[in-house]
Design a protein around this motif. Structure first.
Motif, short mmCIF file in Angstrom:
data_model
loop_
_atom_site.label_atom_id
_atom_site.label_comp_id
_atom_site.label_asym_id
_atom_site.label_seq_id
_atom_site.Cartn_x
_atom_site.Cartn_y
_atom_site.Cartn_z
N ARG A 86 0.88 -1.18 0.00
CA ARG A 86 0.00 0.00 0.00
C ARG A 86 0.91 1.22 0.00
NH1 ARG A 86 0.56 2.49 4.77
NH2 ARG A 86 0.97 1.27 6.64
N PRO A 87 0.38 2.39 -0.32
CA PRO A 87 1.21 3.60 -0.27
C PRO A 87 1.71 3.87 1.15
CG PRO A 87 -0.79 3.98 -1.54
CD PRO A 87 -0.95 2.65 -0.88
N VAL A 88 3.01 4.18 1.26
CA VAL A 88 3.63 4.41 2.58
C VAL A 88 4.32 5.77 2.61
CG1 VAL A 88 3.98 1.95 3.05
CG2 VAL A 88 5.78 3.24 1.89
N THR A 89 4.48 6.28 3.81
CA THR A 89 5.20 7.56 3.99
C THR A 89 6.64 7.28 4.38
OG1 THR A 89 4.66 7.70 6.34
CG2 THR A 89 3.07 8.71 4.78
N VAL A 90 7.47 8.30 4.25
CA VAL A 90 8.86 8.20 4.69
C VAL A 90 8.88 7.85 6.18
CG1 VAL A 90 11.00 9.50 5.04
CG2 VAL A 90 9.71 9.78 2.90
N ARG A 91 8.02 8.48 6.96
CA ARG A 91 7.98 8.24 8.41
C ARG A 91 7.70 6.76 8.72
NH1 ARG A 91 10.13 10.85 12.01
NH2 ARG A 91 9.39 12.78 11.14
N GLU A 92 6.74 6.14 8.00
CA GLU A 92 6.42 4.73 8.24
C GLU A 92 7.62 3.83 7.94
OE1 GLU A 92 1.67 4.29 7.35
OE2 GLU A 92 3.00 4.71 5.63
N VAL A 93 8.27 4.09 6.83
CA VAL A 93 9.44 3.28 6.46
C VAL A 93 10.55 3.51 7.49
CG1 VAL A 93 11.20 2.90 4.68
CG2 VAL A 93 8.83 3.31 4.01
N LEU A 94 10.77 4.76 7.88
CA LEU A 94 11.78 5.09 8.88
C LEU A 94 11.55 4.31 10.18
CD1 LEU A 94 14.16 6.94 9.87
CD2 LEU A 94 12.36 8.49 10.68
N GLU A 95 10.32 4.38 10.70
CA GLU A 95 10.01 3.70 11.96
C GLU A 95 10.20 2.20 11.86
OE1 GLU A 95 6.09 5.11 12.95
OE2 GLU A 95 6.84 7.12 13.47
N ASP A 96 9.88 1.63 10.72
CA ASP A 96 10.07 0.19 10.53
C ASP A 96 11.56 -0.15 10.49
OD1 ASP A 96 8.96 -2.43 10.17
OD2 ASP A 96 9.48 -2.29 8.03
N LEU A 97 12.34 0.64 9.77
CA LEU A 97 13.78 0.39 9.68
C LEU A 97 14.48 0.60 11.03
CD1 LEU A 97 14.58 2.05 6.24
CD2 LEU A 97 14.77 -0.38 6.79
N GLN A 98 14.00 1.55 11.82
CA GLN A 98 14.65 1.85 13.10
C GLN A 98 14.48 0.73 14.12
OE1 GLN A 98 13.15 5.81 14.06
NE2 GLN A 98 15.06 6.74 13.29
N LYS A 99 13.60 -0.21 13.87
CA LYS A 99 13.47 -1.38 14.74
C LYS A 99 14.71 -2.26 14.62
CE LYS A 99 8.45 -1.58 14.22
NZ LYS A 99 7.34 -2.31 13.59
N GLU A 100 15.41 -2.16 13.50
CA GLU A 100 16.59 -2.99 13.24
C GLU A 100 17.90 -2.24 13.34
OE1 GLU A 100 16.01 -4.74 9.40
OE2 GLU A 100 14.01 -5.45 9.93
N ARG A 101 17.90 -0.94 13.02
CA ARG A 101 19.15 -0.16 13.01
C ARG A 101 18.83 1.32 13.11
NH1 ARG A 101 20.61 0.86 6.99
NH2 ARG A 101 18.72 0.21 5.95
N SER A 102 19.86 2.07 13.38
CA SER A 102 19.72 3.51 13.46
C SER A 102 19.86 4.08 12.04
CB SER A 102 20.81 4.09 14.37
OG SER A 102 20.72 5.48 14.40
N ILE A 103 18.91 4.91 11.65
CA ILE A 103 18.92 5.50 10.31
C ILE A 103 18.22 6.85 10.37
CG2 ILE A 103 16.80 4.30 9.60
CD1 ILE A 103 18.13 4.02 6.79
N ALA A 104 18.70 7.77 9.56
CA ALA A 104 18.16 9.13 9.58
C ALA A 104 16.97 9.27 8.64
CB ALA A 104 19.25 10.13 9.16
N TYR A 105 16.06 10.17 9.00
CA TYR A 105 14.87 10.46 8.19
C TYR A 105 15.30 10.88 6.79
CZ TYR A 105 10.47 12.64 6.74
OH TYR A 105 9.33 12.97 6.06
N THR A 106 16.32 11.74 6.70
CA THR A 106 16.74 12.25 5.39
C THR A 106 17.30 11.15 4.50
OG1 THR A 106 18.85 12.90 6.36
CG2 THR A 106 17.16 14.62 6.16
N THR A 107 17.89 10.13 5.10
CA THR A 107 18.42 9.01 4.31
C THR A 107 17.26 8.25 3.65
OG1 THR A 107 20.31 8.78 5.80
CG2 THR A 107 19.78 6.88 4.41
N VAL A 108 16.22 7.95 4.42
CA VAL A 108 15.05 7.25 3.89
C VAL A 108 14.37 8.11 2.82
CG1 VAL A 108 12.81 6.22 4.45
CG2 VAL A 108 14.74 5.95 6.03
N MET A 109 14.25 9.41 3.10
CA MET A 109 13.62 10.32 2.15
C MET A 109 14.42 10.35 0.84
SD MET A 109 12.55 14.33 2.65
CE MET A 109 14.24 14.88 2.80
#
Length: 166
Positions: A9-32
């Motif tokens: 389904r359509p996802v936001t940068v924030r949703e992807v960020l929060e999912d990735l942060q469960k596994e590692r530290s990553i910046a919002y701007t990187t996902v964007m």
């Protein structure tokens, strides 16, 4: 792309960020940046929602994998050898999946090759079909032409003596 395909389904940068942060530290701007790059390459489409975008995959993961396999195969200088090597790497489960896929692509009428008809002896009698009787279909599903065998000499007087009939 894995995260976008995961939700289907359509996802936001924030949703992807929060999912990735469960596994590692990553910046919002990187996902964007990554999602923007995927959009520029045509892998995702995006729609504005307020001040953010919602990103959606353009194709399925299966279609993407198929395109990768097709690209790799088409670049081979010996496609048949590449397929043999690829099939040799497959597990039994993968080979079963391949057989199922081939059956789906070929369709039910070509899934099982027809058994060849036994050769006919010249003296073998063919059944005559009466007008109006159903006839078995040919390879195109159309009724076979009616064939009535004639005895030598019948409607062809010269045939019995080996002549051409005039």
């Amino acid at each position: 792309m894995t995260r976008v395909w995961k939700w289907n389904r359509p996802v936001t940068v924030r949703e992807v960020l929060e999912d990735l942060q469960k596994e590692r530290s990553i910046a919002y701007t990187t996902v964007m940046t990554v999602l923007d790059n995927l959009h520029q390459k045509g892998w995702v489409r995006r729609e504005a929602e307020g001040r953010a975008y919602r990103y959606e995959a353009v194709s399925t993961r299966a279609a993407y994998a198929a395109a990768l396999m097709n690209d790799a195969w088409s670049q081979s200088d010996n496609p048949a050898a590449a397929l043999v090597a690829f099939f040799g790497m497959m597990s039994e489960e993968q080979r079963h999946a391949l057989r199922d896929a081939v059956r789906i692509v070929q369709g039910p009428e070509t899934a099982e090759p027809p058994e060849p008809a036994p050769p006919r002896e010249p003296s073998e009698h063919r059944e005559r079909t009466e007008p109006g009787e159903p006839r078995e279909p040919n390879e195109h599903g159309e009724p076979k032409e009616r064939r009535e065998e004639k005895e030598p000499g019948e409607d062809n007087p010269g045939a019995a003596e080996g002549g051409a009939g005039r």
